[in-house]
Write an enzyme that holds these catalytic residues in place. Structure first.
Site, PDB file in Angstrom:
ATOM      1  N   ASP A 129      45.488  45.276  31.519  1.00 20.81           N
ATOM      2  CA  ASP A 129      45.884  46.499  30.837  1.00 20.81           C
ATOM      3  C   ASP A 129      47.404  46.570  30.722  1.00 20.81           C
ATOM      4  OD1 ASP A 129      43.241  47.360  30.615  1.00 20.81           O
ATOM      5  OD2 ASP A 129      43.283  48.307  32.594  1.00 20.81           O
TER       6      ASP A 129
ATOM      7  N   TYR B 265      44.329  40.411  43.355  1.00 25.28           N
ATOM      8  CA  TYR B 265      45.248  41.423  42.833  1.00 25.28           C
ATOM      9  C   TYR B 265      45.995  42.106  43.971  1.00 25.28           C
ATOM     10  CZ  TYR B 265      42.478  41.333  38.487  1.00 25.28           C
ATOM     11  OH  TYR B 265      41.817  40.953  37.346  1.00 25.28           O
TER      12      TYR B 265
ATOM     13  N   ASP C  37      43.755  55.386  35.617  1.00 25.45           N
ATOM     14  CA  ASP C  37      45.078  54.817  35.926  1.00 25.45           C
ATOM     15  C   ASP C  37      46.170  55.765  35.466  1.00 25.45           C
ATOM     16  OD1 ASP C  37      45.500  54.421  33.177  1.00 25.45           O
ATOM     17  OD2 ASP C  37      44.977  52.304  33.245  1.00 25.45           O
TER      18      ASP C  37
ATOM     19  N   ARG D 149      40.871  49.648  38.481  1.00 23.65           N
ATOM     20  CA  ARG D 149      41.025  51.084  38.207  1.00 23.65           C
ATOM     21  C   ARG D 149      39.858  51.870  38.795  1.00 23.65           C
ATOM     22  NH1 ARG D 149      40.525  51.908  32.404  1.00 23.65           N
ATOM     23  NH2 ARG D 149      39.915  49.746  32.145  1.00 23.65           N
TER      24      ARG D 149
END
Length: 248
Positions: free
Chosen positions: A51, A79, A93, A185
């Protein structure tokens, strides 16, 4: 550049994998479009959407490497992220609209740990409306932009591990290793609901995908400074090297 050399550069075929350290504010499609336009590469795809809010490792496949796009997309990911407690947004988010604000109690380390423990191993995630998952052939994000909210089928995902890297009164920093199709998210959103105060993702960096790591990636600044396909080729992993890395 002489005209004949320019023509030769434009007709150059580039086959392989390009690892980019995607900057914040750009979509994965922006990176694909940039490579296609500037370096005259006809076939370009990406392996796993990042994103605009996210940074880090983005894998691009060029030329004949597009044939292994699905294989590379199926790899596990690592991540590092940060969630903001006390706020629920419509996108889960920081790019979204705040739907609800809740007070954030002074959670103990054990309470935080318990909430994280609820989302380990195999569990179900419901894809967010702002996602590329398709409903009757239409990406959910297009329906969301049209003001529609449709029922989404939960999908099983896997979390291999998590680390709580640090926290303050409103934020939790973490690292996770997860399967493909995992929405970080949604992970933050669900942990926020488990805690009771709500949460959303504010920062995210992809560190690894399969055996490809962020430290192998070219920076956006370096990529922009390249002038020709031949210069780009110096940063592309050829298919035999990609195959070796996947087997490692």
């Amino acid at each position: 550049m002489p005209r004949d050399k320019l023509a030769s550069e434009k007709s150059m075929e580039i086959d392989g994998v390009l690892l980019i350290n995607k900057p914040k504010g750009y979509t994965s499609h922006d990176m694909v479009a940039f490579i296609r336009r500037k370096f005259h590469v006809k076939k370009v795809g990406h392996c796993g959407t990042l994103d605009p809010i996210a940074t880090g490792l983005l894998i691009l496949v060029l030329g004949k490497a597009t044939k292994i796009q699905d294989l590379l997309m199926s790899e596990d990911k690592v991540y590092r992220g940060r969630m903001r407690l006390g706020q629920i947004t419509d996108t889960q988010d920081a790019d979204g609209v705040i739907l609800e604000e809740r007070p954030v109690p002074q959670y103990s380390d054990a309470e935080i740990q318990e909430a994280f423990e609820r989302f380990t191993g195999d569990f179900y995630q419901t894809p967010p409306m702002i996602s590329a998952v398709k409903y009757k052939g239409i990406p959910l994000y297009k329906l969301a932009r049209a003001g529609k909210n449709v029922e989404r089928k939960p999908r099983i995902v896997h979390l291999y591990y998590y680390k709580i890297l640090g926290r303050d009164s409103q934020h939790i920093d973490f690292e996770i290793g997860c399967s493909k199709g995992f929405y970080v998210r949604t992970y933050c959103h669900d942990i926020g609901l488990a805690l009771g105060c709500g949460a959303h993702l504010v920062e995210l960096t992809r560190l690894r995908s399969g055996n490809f790591t962020l430290d192998q990636a070219i920076s956006w600044e370096t990529l922009q400074a390249l002038d020709s396909p031949s210069q780009l080729l110096q940063h592309v992993l050829p298919l035999p090297e990609v195959s070796r890395l996947r087997r490692r």
